[in-house]
Design an enzyme around this catalytic site. Structure first.
Site, short mmCIF file in Angstrom:
data_model
loop_
_atom_site.label_atom_id
_atom_site.label_comp_id
_atom_site.label_asym_id
_atom_site.label_seq_id
_atom_site.Cartn_x
_atom_site.Cartn_y
_atom_site.Cartn_z
N TYR A 23 27.77 -111.04 9.39
CA TYR A 23 27.41 -109.64 9.63
C TYR A 23 26.73 -109.46 10.97
CZ TYR A 23 28.54 -108.04 4.92
OH TYR A 23 29.20 -107.69 3.78
N LYS A 68 4.83 -116.61 -17.19
CA LYS A 68 5.21 -115.24 -16.84
C LYS A 68 6.50 -115.25 -16.01
CE LYS A 68 2.03 -115.50 -12.91
NZ LYS A 68 0.64 -115.24 -12.47
#
Ligand SMILES: *Cc1c(COP(=O)(O)O)cnc(C)c1O
Length: 374
Positions: free
Chosen positions: A269, A49
């Site tokens: 940041y 999956k």
């Protein structure tokens, strides 16, 4: 030697990508062999999956098919439809999340086996079989204690009656363990007890119970068909013990810039990191958009030549900044590859530093890396 240059097959560097994801299909197949031998009396399926946990369902499924695997599990019907296109017809494809209303014909025509998780889904599929005038295959999933997917065990009697009267061919019954990676969890034993009761109620039907972790819980958990996922891809099946699986994934990412900054310089940041002394920094060309979680800010590391290079400041979308002060001055520069996953840093190491699990790291790896299959 970090071995990076030897490992990454650097011929591929000319196409401009800064990250190189190497998927070792040989190791994948050896992990499949190991899982098969651990569950000797049962068969091993492969859970592919989410694009085989991010590694490429096509390449993974084909390699495992060649090794003898014939049972493949995905979560959603569209994943099975894609897989059906390139895998041989004698491979069985199962959809764990079951049938969505209206998907019956698509599912039946593509010869895909739905996992039936509720009575309405049973009726839906049973009606589809009647109108198609042929027997349609299905797997019945019971909820033995996870409260996620599956029929409640109290519906077993009703179902047993319905099976006899319908055109649905039940291939096996299954359930899923909530704590399979915890070797001493009492919930495993509770779920096993419930599974055994169900197996007795559906005598003659095979059982599928164990995921990767379940395969290592002993024979009583194996049933007829095990469903390993993460262990195929090199993730640890059990917590707190040495990982017996071979690593499948390595990730090397290029330096895109280096600089020397004085003490007291803000990095990244928010200016969240301030250099405590003069530092040499390298900016590496992969960030949270490439699956390096933002939770690695000021926590994780990459490696070069066996030397740990700590991440400083926040993880950006497309880059991270690392402290390379521990390396000789000319050791790395623009274009040098550093190790994110490899001999010095395992999937589990990175996941731990990011506060997550190997599954989330793998499935998050993103599409910007150059992928090489070996
Ligand atoms: C994802 C999944 C698996 C595979 O689990 P791993 O822990 O990756 O081995 C098996 N069974 C079901 C029902 C699943 O959802």
């Amino acid at each position: 030697m970090g071995g990076i240059d030897a490992r990454a097959g650097l011929a591929s560097r000319q196409n401009g990508q800064s990250g190189y994801l190497t998927i070792d299909l040989g190791a994948l197949v050896r992990n499949y062999d190991q899982l098969s031998s651990v569950v000797a009396s049962a068969k091993a399926a492969a859970v592919v999956k989410a694009d085989a946990y991010g590694l490429g369902a096509r390449q993974v499924a084909n390699a495992l098919y060649e090794r003898g695997c014939r049972d493949f599990f995905v979560a959603q019907l569209p994943e099975a439809l894609i897989l059906r296109e390139f895998i041989a017809d004698d491979a069985d494809l199962y959809v764990l999340n079951g049938l969505q209303p209206g998907d019956e014909i698509t599912c039946a025509e593509a010869n895909i086996v739905p996992v039936i998780n509720s009575l309405p889904q049973w009726h839906q599929w049973s009606r589809a079989a009647s109108s198609a005038k042929r027997r349609l295959p299905a797997v019945l999933q019971f909820d033995t204690g996870m409260s996620r997917l599956g029929l409640p065990p109290c519906e077993q009697v009703q179902l047993a009656g319905l099976i006899v009267a319908s055109d649905v061919e039940v291939r096996f019954i299954m359930s899923h363990l909530a704590c399979a990676d915890e070797l001493d969890s009492v919930q495993n034993a509770d779920q096993l007890l419930e599974m055994r009761r169900l197996a007795d109620a559906f005598l003659g039907l095979d059982v599928s119970f164990a995921n990767s972790g379940g395969a290592f819980l002993g024979r009583s958990y194996h049933g007829a068909l095990t469903r390993p996922g993460i262990a195929l891809y090199g993730g640890a099946p059990s917590a707190g013990t040495k990982n017996p699986m071979e690593p499948v994934v390595s990730l090397d990412v290029a330096v895109v810039q280096t600089r020397i900054v004085p003490s007291g310089t803000k990095v990244g940041y928010g200016g969240a990191f301030v250099t405590p002394r003069e530092m040499r920094l390298a900016t590496i060309g992969a960030g949270y958009a490439d699956g390096l979680p933002r939770s690695l800010s000021d926590r994780g590391a990459v490696f070069y030549d066996g030397v740990r290079l700590p991440i400083v400041g926040r993880v950006s979308m497309d880059s991270i900044t690392v402290d390379i002060s521990g390396l000789p001055a000319t050791a790395i520069g623009h274009g040098t590859l550093v190790e994110v996953l490899g001999p010095n840093q395992s999937l589990e190491d990175l996941a731990r530093d990011a506060g997550t699990i190997s599954y989330e790291i793998l499935t998050g790896l993103g599409s910007r890396y150059h992928r090489q299959y070996r």
